[in-house]
Enzyme design. Structure first.
Site, PDB file in Angstrom:
ATOM      1  CB  THR A 124      -0.915  -0.015   1.229  1.00 45.94           C
ATOM      2  OG1 THR A 124      -1.745  -1.170   1.129  1.00 45.94           O
ATOM      3  CG2 THR A 124      -1.788   1.227   1.274  1.00 45.94           C
ATOM      4  CD  GLU A 162      -3.963  -8.409   9.363  1.00 48.08           C
ATOM      5  OE1 GLU A 162      -3.743  -9.068  10.399  1.00 48.08           O
ATOM      6  OE2 GLU A 162      -3.477  -7.288   9.171  1.00 48.08           O
ATOM      7  CB  CYS A 270      -4.954  -1.787   6.715  1.00 44.23           C
ATOM      8  SG  CYS A 270      -4.078  -3.177   6.001  1.00 44.23           S
TER       9      CYS A 270
END
Length: 448
Positions: A124, A162, A270
């Site tokens: 990312t 996840e 994230c």
């Protein structure tokens, strides 16, 4: 070539899942990492992360010879038609993504390739990163006098949850591919064809849009969580029930039912990082992401909420009380504790003079690594509740959903005659107030 050769640089979460799933579809994959210990343990079948279904898949493809592990970038890249960069991009002090690992890999790719290669950013990375990677690769090629060697860039963000990463990769909602050339587009389509046989969900865009999609998606999900946390906190004040409110608004098709669950804050690798990064990218372009700054603020405050409720219950002091923490990972089905609300609660409780007993089905070692011996590591939720004055549910693992409350209560520190029944602070709204009241507890939920 009949067989696609692919190199994946970085064997963290994304790299390992990506490489293994590509191999499972019949491609030849080399996973490269500069961490020798990690590569050695992968060769022995030891997986560095907890992800349901990953270990057997790694083993199967490693034994079939489609998946190999190496510390040498040269070796991995030698025959590769496409190189996926999947190294981590941790946040810098100022919240911007730290691209040093990504750019170091770009430099090395330029020092290694000898003919046309497709270089794909999978990590990312902020909008504009593919351009920077391209410049680094070119610079290294030029330094070797290989001005004529051609390569293409592509951006291919991941959308893995996840705990459900394999399923997400094998049957994706969408595959987003940002490219600048038809050649790159053709290669990416070929790589992803096996995953999209049932549905054509490949979205081909320009590179900046692909980079932006990833951040915008995570920022929207984080926004929904913080929005519901705000609503839940208001429900508490006005006497409304957020569970009813959630059902009422979720039945509107424009809103939908997902990510409307209030809780004690989001964590993980994230959302916190990506929200920071998008705010930081905007700032570099002279723009202020006001909504997302608020999303971040609400989330930080939310991580302290259970502690404030506990302090209020115990009359402003937690000195000497024992608190059981059920759940440490930032969410179920993972051992990831990055930015986990449990870490904030542990810190709050310890500095207030409380004793902390913790239990999580998979994140105990991770907690030991981060927190050390400042807390007691219990064998199960009942052991965690032994001698406890209060319980905090932080992660909604399935095995925590229906405890034997009488067994929990029997092990707890008996409350004095004039004291309220022992409190359960439900950080994920999974328990029923009436049921807990009948079992002899004081119940604290969020917005209920």
């Amino acid at each position: 070539a009949l067989h696609m050769n692919i190199a994946i640089i970085g064997t963290g979460y994304v790299g390992l899942v990506t490489g293994t799933c590509f191999a499972d579809m019949g491609m030849n994959v080399t996973c490269v990492d500069n961490n020798t210990a990690k590569i050695d343990s992968l060769k022995e079948g030891v997986i560095p992360i907890y992800e349901p279904g990953l270990a057997p898949l790694v083993q199967k493809n490693y034994e079939a010879g489609r998946l190999s592990f190496s510390t040498s970038l040269q070796e991995g890249v030698a025959k590769a038609e496409a190189i996926f960069i999947a190294v981590n991009t941790p946040p810098d002090e100022d919240g911007s993504a730290d691209l040093s690992h990504v750019l170091a890999v770009a430099r090395e790719i330029g020092e290694t390739i000898t003919g046309y290669t497709l270089v794909v950013t999978k990590s990312t990375v902020p909008v504009g990163t593919a351009e920077l990677v391209k410049a680094e690769v070119r610079k290294s090629l030029d330094a070797r006098g290989l001005q004529h060697v051609d390569f293409d860039m592509a951006a291919n963000p991941e959308f893995l949850k996840e705990g459900a990463a394999i399923k997400d990769f094998m049957s994706p909602d969408r595959v987003v591919v940002g490219v600048e050339s038809d050649r790159a587009s053709r290669i990416m389509k070929r790589i992803y064809r096996p995953f999209l046989i049932a549905s054509d969900r490949l979205l081909v865009t320009d590179i900046p849009s692909a980079e932006m999609i990833k951040y915008a998606a995570n920022a929207m999900l984080a926004t929904r969580i913080s929005f519901m946390n705000d609503i839940a906190n208001l429900c508490d004040l006005v006497g409304a029930n957020v569970e009813m409110v959630r059902k009422g608004i979720g039945s509107d098709a424009r809103i939908g039912t997902k990510f409307l669950y209030p809780g004690c804050g989001y964590g993980g690798s994230c959302f916190p990082k990506d929200v920071k990064a998008i705010i930081s990218t905007a700032r570099q372009h002279g723009y202020d992401m006001r909504v997302l700054r608020a999303v971040e603020e609400v989330n930080e405050a939310q991580k302290h909420l259970l502690f404030h409720k506990l302090m209020a219950h115990f009359g402003g002091s937690a000195q000497g009380i024992t608190v059981a923490l059920w759940g440490l990972a930032f969410k179920p089905e993972t051992d990831d504790m990055r930015q986990a609300p449990a870490l904030v609660l542990i810190e709050n409780l310890l500095s207030a003079g409380a004793n902390v007993r913790v239990y999580d089905p998979v994140a105990m070692n991770e907690c030991r690594r981060i927190v050390g011996d400042k807390v007691h590591y219990a064998d199960n939720i009942y052991d965690a509740a032994k001698g406890a004055d209060a319980i905090m549910l932080v992660t909604e693992w399935k095995e925590f959903r229906m405890p034997s409350w009488s067994a929990v209560l029997a092990g707890m520190h008996p409350a004095g005659p004039d004291m309220a029944p022992p409190p359960v602070f439900d950080g994920r709204n999974i328990y029923d107030r009436t049921e807990l009241g009948a079992a002899g507890f004081s119940y604290y939920g969020l917005g209920k």
